[in-house]
Write a protein that holds these residues in place. Structure first.
Motif, short mmCIF file in Angstrom:
data_model
loop_
_atom_site.label_atom_id
_atom_site.label_comp_id
_atom_site.label_asym_id
_atom_site.label_seq_id
_atom_site.Cartn_x
_atom_site.Cartn_y
_atom_site.Cartn_z
N ALA A 1 0.74 -1.17 -0.07
CA ALA A 1 -0.05 0.05 -0.12
C ALA A 1 0.82 1.28 0.06
O ALA A 1 0.51 2.31 -0.75
CB ALA A 1 -1.03 0.00 1.27
N ASN A 22 1.09 4.07 -3.08
CA ASN A 22 0.76 5.52 -2.73
C ASN A 22 2.14 6.30 -3.26
O ASN A 22 1.92 7.34 -3.91
CB ASN A 22 0.57 5.74 -1.17
N LEU A 27 2.07 6.61 -7.05
CA LEU A 27 1.12 7.51 -7.40
C LEU A 27 1.31 8.99 -7.15
O LEU A 27 1.32 9.76 -8.37
CB LEU A 27 -0.31 7.20 -6.80
N GLN A 81 -5.28 13.50 -13.35
CA GLN A 81 -5.90 11.94 -13.15
C GLN A 81 -7.35 12.22 -13.87
O GLN A 81 -8.08 11.35 -14.16
CB GLN A 81 -6.06 11.52 -11.77
N LEU A 95 -2.34 -1.77 -7.68
CA LEU A 95 -3.20 -0.75 -6.62
C LEU A 95 -2.94 0.58 -7.05
O LEU A 95 -3.98 1.22 -6.94
CB LEU A 95 -2.58 -1.10 -5.38
N THR A 96 -1.90 0.96 -7.52
CA THR A 96 -1.82 2.17 -7.98
C THR A 96 -2.75 2.71 -9.24
O THR A 96 -3.22 3.79 -9.01
CB THR A 96 -0.29 2.38 -8.65
N GLN A 120 -6.47 3.15 -7.42
CA GLN A 120 -6.27 4.30 -6.83
C GLN A 120 -6.72 5.28 -7.99
O GLN A 120 -7.49 6.22 -7.74
CB GLN A 120 -5.24 4.73 -6.11
N GLN A 121 -6.08 5.36 -9.08
CA GLN A 121 -6.36 6.50 -10.17
C GLN A 121 -7.80 6.26 -10.75
O GLN A 121 -8.44 7.20 -11.00
CB GLN A 121 -5.32 6.22 -11.08
N MET A 144 -10.47 5.01 -9.09
CA MET A 144 -11.29 5.76 -8.11
C MET A 144 -11.48 7.16 -8.29
O MET A 144 -12.90 7.83 -8.29
CB MET A 144 -10.96 5.71 -6.60
#
Length: 297
Positions: free
Chosen positions: A48, A52, A55, A69, A144-145, A148-149, A151
């Motif tokens: 995680a 982050n 990102l 983004q 995961l990166t 997140q983008q 979202m």
């Protein structure tokens, strides 16, 4: 002195036996699958934190920072709408702007994940050679990166859908589970291409062409009902295209009158879940089997 060092209970042992006696293991050794999985779970906080950091770093040199983004997907929607909505007149699709935006945003999640995953091992050789940790942490962090983008992009997509006249309905609740299934599918694909990219550095040059072909076969830019003009076996095969399935689930959730190639909602969910399980487990095992190869010359 060597005789002195091996005196006592260690006397007469081979190097392998001596290492085993004192708990020494080969650097980068591939551990059993369950043990490896437990080790990977223990590194969840690292995954995680690394995601982050990646990102934040990806936009740190841009003047507008993380605003990109939002600007990037909006720009793509504008360009493709000009081509397919205005020039090629795909406007017979109800609310083509929202239809197009949904397809682009969902496909972009897989596309960016795969591109990042292709270099997740080859681009982190210094880290791999310096530290001992489950190497699957890197492709999972790449996934995961991009999640997140996604979202942030979903906020933009929902705004587009509402502004273009779609109502807020209970079907919107189907979007999160569809995205989670796609995320699991992406993670499996990313781990697969990460292992391939670790040995074949040219893969990152080929992958954009593969992904572009995949996009054209996923009904992102045009009416999916065009696939019905193909021979029956081809149409049946296209229905199992995982990205087409995830895109159709998202369109079903957000749009009232989106044309679908597969009218069976149950079948869509079964195929989506099946792809997530097959790609997720298969990709993880495939990556694990190459654990000892990563970071070696």
């Amino acid at each position: 002195m060597a005789d002195t060092a091996l005196a006592g209970p260690d006397a007469g042992l081979t190097q392998a036996q001596l290492a085993a006696r004192h708990g020494l293991r080969i650097a980068g050794e591939r551990r059993p699958l369950l043990e490896y999985s437990r080790g990977l779970w223990a590194y969840r906080h690292f995954i995680a934190a690394y995601a982050n950091a990646k990102l934040l770093a990806s936009y740190s040199s841009a003047r507008l920072g993380q605003i990109w983004q939002v600007l990037t997907p909006l720009t793509n929607v504008a360009v493709y709408y000009l081509i397919f909505g205005v020039v090629l007149r795909q406007n017979e699709i109800p609310n083509f702007i929202a239809y197009l935006a949904t397809g682009l945003f969902i496909f972009n999640f897989t596309q960016t994940s795969v591109m990042a995953g292709t270099q997740s091992i080859s681009g982190n050789l210094g880290l791999i050679r310096a530290l001992h940790f489950p190497r699957a942490s890197l492709p999972l962090a790449a996934t995961l990166t991009q999640f997140q983008q996604l979202m942030a992009s979903m906020i933009v997509l929902m705004a587009i859908v509402l502004v273009t006249g779609e109502p807020l309905t209970v079907e919107w609740l189907l979007l999160p589970p569809a995205l989670l299934l796609q995320a699991v599918f992406n993670a499996g694909v990313v781990m697969t291409v990460a292992r391939m990219g670790a040995k074949a550095s040219d893969l990152k040059q080929v992958m954009p062409f593969v992904l572009r072909t995949w996009m054209y076969g996923s009904g992102v830019l045009y009416n999916v009902e065009l696939f019905e003009r193909l021979p029956g076996w081809v149409t049946a095969l296209v229905q199992y295209n995982p990205l087409l399935v995830y895109i159709e689930l998202a369109r079903y959730a957000l749009l009232e009158q989106a044309p679908l190639l597969n009218d069976s909602l149950l079948q869509l969910w079964l195929v989506a879940a099946g792809w997530a399980v097959v790609a997720g487990i298969g990709g993880f095992i495939y990556f694990w089997r190459g654990e000892q190869e990563y970071g070696r010359g």
